[in-house]
Design an enzyme around this catalytic site. Structure first.
Site: not given
Ligand code: PGA
Length: 246
Positions: A9, A11, A91, A93, A161, A167, A206
């Site tokens: 992803n 983003k 997601h 976000e 997640e 992140g 992560s």
């Molecule tokens: P990350 O994000 O691997 O940077 O923690 C995962 C995600 O939001 O899908």
């Protein structure tokens, strides 16, 4: 057996220059038995699809309607037409930046499936919810309300997640991942019968080359949804290799 999926992803990262990373990812053959997926920002989808080879291309959101007066939104049909075969939905976000509810995620998932896309439906708890002992209740509730009754293992993938792991470099223990994935599997089997065994269950938050082998060793983890470590082919390739070997 659920199919293995290594999903990246990107983003809101990357312009045309970032396609060099996709190009470099395609230099290695996609391992047998693994779907490799990159979800770039929407403006890159058609260019990404043109160079992706065996790597699949996905979007990061879609609208629940197939067309109409929704300025700035993109329908699942449009994404499919642009070359996407998957779409990430719900997601955290999107849920926090755009106040998306489970019901909206469910409607988007139905729209994605109707358009012939595979939906990667995301769920996960906050740190406060985990600390309050509510993790399973929260994620199973999100799962129930975000997946339409028409969902099948061929059309929907579930990504667990934990929001506090996205992140942050913080990762749940393998026991914590296992507990949630086992509960999600049980909930899928309860609702969808034997087909519940075939849904791919991805872990996200992560994931890096250094923890991928351990995470992919957890039962009921069929792959990963990877943010930061999917931006560079050199970081993502070892995660794909770890999944292929799991
Ligand atoms: P990350 O994000 O691997 O940077 O923690 C995962 C995600 O939001 O899908």
């Amino acid at each position: 057996m659920a199919r293995k999926i290594a999903a990246g992803n990107w983003k809101m990262n990357g312009t045309g220059a970032a396609l060099a990373e996709l190009d470099s990812l395609t230099q290695d053959p996609v391992p047998d038995g693994v779907d490799v997926l990159i979800c770039p920002p929407a403006p890159l989808i058609s260019r990404a699809a043109a160079v992706a080879g065996a790597v699949k291309i996905g979007a990061q959101d879609c609208h629940a309607k197939s067309s109409g007066a929704h300025t700035g939104d993109i329908s699942a049909d449009m994404l499919r037409d642009a070359g996407a075969s998957y779409v990430i939905l719900g997601h955290s976000e999107r849920r926090s930046d755009h106040a998306e509810t489970d019901a909206q995620v469910c409607a988007k998932t139905q729209a994605a499936v109707d358009a012939g896309l595979i939906a990667v439906v995301c769920i996960g708890e906050t740190l406060d919810e985990r600390n309050a002992g509510q993790t399973l209740e929260i994620v199973c509730g999100q799962l129930a309300a975000s997946l339409p009754d028409t969902a099948t293992s061929a059309t929907c993938v579930v990504a667990y997640e934990p929001i506090w792991a996205i992140g942050t470099g913080k990762v749940p223990t393998l026991e914590q991942i296992s507990e949630v994935h086992d509960a999600l599997r049980a909930a899928l089997v309860e609702r969808f019968g034997d087909d519940g065994l075939q849904f791919s269950l991805l872990y996200g938050g992560s994931v890096k080359a250094s923890n991928a082998v351990d995470i992919f060793g957890v039962p009921n983890v069929d792959g990963a949804l990877v943010g930061g470590a999917s931006l560079k082919a050199a970081d993502f390739s070892p995660i794909i290799a770890a999944l292929a070997a799991a």
